[in-house]
Write an enzyme that holds these catalytic residues in place. Structure first.
Site, PDB file in Angstrom:
ATOM      1  N   LYS A 182       0.853  -1.191   0.000  1.00  0.00           N
ATOM      2  CA  LYS A 182       0.000   0.000   0.000  1.00  0.00           C
ATOM      3  C   LYS A 182       0.889   1.242   0.000  1.00  0.00           C
ATOM      4  O   LYS A 182       1.765   1.380   0.854  1.00  0.00           O
ATOM      5  CB  LYS A 182      -0.895  -0.017   1.245  1.00  0.00           C
ATOM      6  CG  LYS A 182      -1.835  -1.225   1.254  1.00  0.00           C
ATOM      7  CD  LYS A 182      -2.571  -1.375   2.562  1.00  0.00           C
ATOM      8  CE  LYS A 182      -1.680  -1.826   3.694  1.00  0.00           C
ATOM      9  NZ  LYS A 182      -2.413  -2.185   4.914  1.00  0.00           N
ATOM     10  N   THR A 219      -6.428   8.773   8.366  1.00  0.00           N
ATOM     11  CA  THR A 219      -5.898   7.559   7.742  1.00  0.00           C
ATOM     12  C   THR A 219      -5.834   6.410   8.738  1.00  0.00           C
ATOM     13  O   THR A 219      -5.535   5.287   8.359  1.00  0.00           O
ATOM     14  CB  THR A 219      -4.486   7.805   7.177  1.00  0.00           C
ATOM     15  OG1 THR A 219      -3.667   8.304   8.226  1.00  0.00           O
ATOM     16  CG2 THR A 219      -4.531   8.809   6.038  1.00  0.00           C
ATOM     17  N   GLY A 221      -6.871   3.366  10.588  1.00  0.00           N
ATOM     18  CA  GLY A 221      -7.877   2.350  10.274  1.00  0.00           C
ATOM     19  C   GLY A 221      -8.013   2.057   8.792  1.00  0.00           C
ATOM     20  O   GLY A 221      -8.757   1.154   8.408  1.00  0.00           O
ATOM     21  N   THR A 222      -7.290   2.796   7.956  1.00  0.00           N
ATOM     22  CA  THR A 222      -7.426   2.541   6.511  1.00  0.00           C
ATOM     23  C   THR A 222      -6.872   1.173   6.130  1.00  0.00           C
ATOM     24  O   THR A 222      -7.407   0.515   5.234  1.00  0.00           O
ATOM     25  CB  THR A 222      -6.723   3.621   5.656  1.00  0.00           C
ATOM     26  OG1 THR A 222      -5.407   3.804   6.152  1.00  0.00           O
ATOM     27  CG2 THR A 222      -7.473   4.932   5.690  1.00  0.00           C
ATOM     28  N   GLY A 223      -5.793   0.758   6.807  1.00  0.00           N
ATOM     29  CA  GLY A 223      -5.192  -0.552   6.488  1.00  0.00           C
ATOM     30  C   GLY A 223      -6.150  -1.680   6.819  1.00  0.00           C
ATOM     31  O   GLY A 223      -6.360  -2.594   6.011  1.00  0.00           O
ATOM     32  N   CYS A 224      -6.750  -1.604   8.013  1.00  0.00           N
ATOM     33  CA  CYS A 224      -7.722  -2.620   8.438  1.00  0.00           C
ATOM     34  C   CYS A 224      -8.898  -2.648   7.465  1.00  0.00           C
ATOM     35  O   CYS A 224      -9.355  -3.706   7.033  1.00  0.00           O
ATOM     36  CB  CYS A 224      -8.268  -2.315   9.836  1.00  0.00           C
ATOM     37  SG  CYS A 224      -7.009  -2.026  11.092  1.00  0.00           S
TER      38      CYS A 224
HETATM   39  O1  PXL Z   1      -3.828  -0.266  11.801  1.00  0.00           O
HETATM   40  C1  PXL Z   1      -3.190  -1.138  12.639  1.00  0.00           C
HETATM   41  C2  PXL Z   1      -4.033  -1.537  13.800  1.00  0.00           C
HETATM   42  C3  PXL Z   1      -4.532  -2.801  13.845  1.00  0.00           C
HETATM   43  N1  PXL Z   1      -5.284  -3.250  14.880  1.00  0.00           N
HETATM   44  C4  PXL Z   1      -5.578  -2.455  15.907  1.00  0.00           C
HETATM   45  C5  PXL Z   1      -5.140  -1.153  15.912  1.00  0.00           C
HETATM   46  C6  PXL Z   1      -4.341  -0.673  14.845  1.00  0.00           C
HETATM   47  C7  PXL Z   1      -3.862   0.690  14.857  1.00  0.00           C
HETATM   48  O2  PXL Z   1      -4.060   1.416  15.791  1.00  0.00           O
HETATM   49  O3  PXL Z   1      -5.473  -0.371  16.928  1.00  0.00           O
HETATM   50  C8  PXL Z   1      -6.390  -2.981  17.032  1.00  0.00           C
END
Ligand code: PXL
Length: 271
Positions: A182, A219, A221-224
């Site tokens: 990404k 941004t 939480g965007t990865g999740c």
């Molecule tokens: O984005 C990575 C991530 C994954 N999981 C949890 C998070 C974070 C970033 O803060 O809190 C629970």
């Protein structure tokens, strides 16, 4: 979203990830994303974190036994269409998770290798990183590192598009079949005017996905959300390349519609 599924039999998507109680990231973002796609969300918590939009205050990790005892009844009960992993904080949890996936022959498995924060902070120790590479990469349909994660996993410092290609190939050599790097963090060449470019190493091919770069602090939480949207689209029948394209559009809209909730960053609006 268009609903192409029988509403009474939505595909089940399972997330194994950390809880961010403020709902911006982690398993809450996964659940919202699965639901927004018309999938049925199931969730196994790997770690309880303490955070809000201003800060992360700590965490209490689950044990391998707790992860298994959460996951087994779900797999016993449902036909799970696709699975996504997020924060897997310890070597023990990764070993157990990999064992569960082997036992259940999980095919559509999306591994978001949450190992380094955007700010460059290592979130898991080296033993967990090694276990992730050795045990989960070979089982994953795709892994979805951001640039700091791709750097830590591949050992390549990414400053150019060539470096992205080398890191992608290195991660495939480490056992990942397909790799999505990404590019949101990328500040190198070829990005003027700046755009958000992701690179999918799809077997021997490389597919580039470009979307509008929205200059924002929203941004977190965007990865999740991206990995969960890929999972949902795969569960709904898309192939990997289609799923990535659709997921990227979904995340762009979630950023564009970000809320003004919170005293820190503005959480995404996932809908
Ligand atoms: O984005 C990575 C991530 C994954 N999981 C949890 C998070 C974070 C970033 O803060 O809190 C629970």
């Amino acid at each position: 979203m268009d609903d192409i599924t029988d509403k009474n039999m939505p595909p089940v998507c399972l997330a194994i990830a950390g809880l961010d109680p403020s709902g911006g990231a982690g398993i809450v973002a996964d659940i919202k994303t699965f639901t927004a796609h018309g999938c049925f969300a199931a969730a196994v918590v790997s770690s309880v974190t303490f955070q809000n939009t201003t800060s992360v205050f700590g965490s209490v990790h689950q044990t391998a036994d707790s992860v298994r005892r959460q996951a087994e009844p779900v797999f016993d009960d449902y036909d799970v269409a696709a699975v996504k992993t997020g924060m897997l904080p310890t070597r023990e949890i990764i070993e157990e998770t990999a064992a569960i996936f082997r036992e259940r022959s999980a095919e559509k498995l999306i591994v978001d290798p949450v190992v380094r924060s955007t700010s460059g902070f290592d979130l898991v120790d080296d033993a967990a990183l090694t276990a992730l590479i050795d045990l989960l990469f070979p089982l994953a349909l795709v892994i979805t590192p951001n640039i700091p994660e791709a750097e830590r996993i591949s050992g390549i410092r990414i400053g150019s598009l060539d470096d992205i290609a080398e890191a992608g190939r290195r991660m495939q050599a480490l056992g990942a079949r397909n790799v999505l790097i990404k590019g949101g963090h990328f500040k190198g060449e070829g990005t003027k005017p700046r755009s958000a470019v992701d690179h999918l190493f799809l077997g021997p091919e490389m597919v580039t996905f470009e979307s509008e770069y929205i200059d924002t602090t929203s941004t977190h939480g965007t990865g999740c959300t991206l990995a969960a949207a890929i999972t949902a689209n795969l569960a709904l029948g898309s192939n990997l390349s289609e799923a990535v394209g659709l997921a990227k559009e979904f995340v762009t809209e979630a950023i564009r519609n970000a809320t003004s909730l919170g005293k820190g960053y503005s959480p995404l609006q996932i809908r």
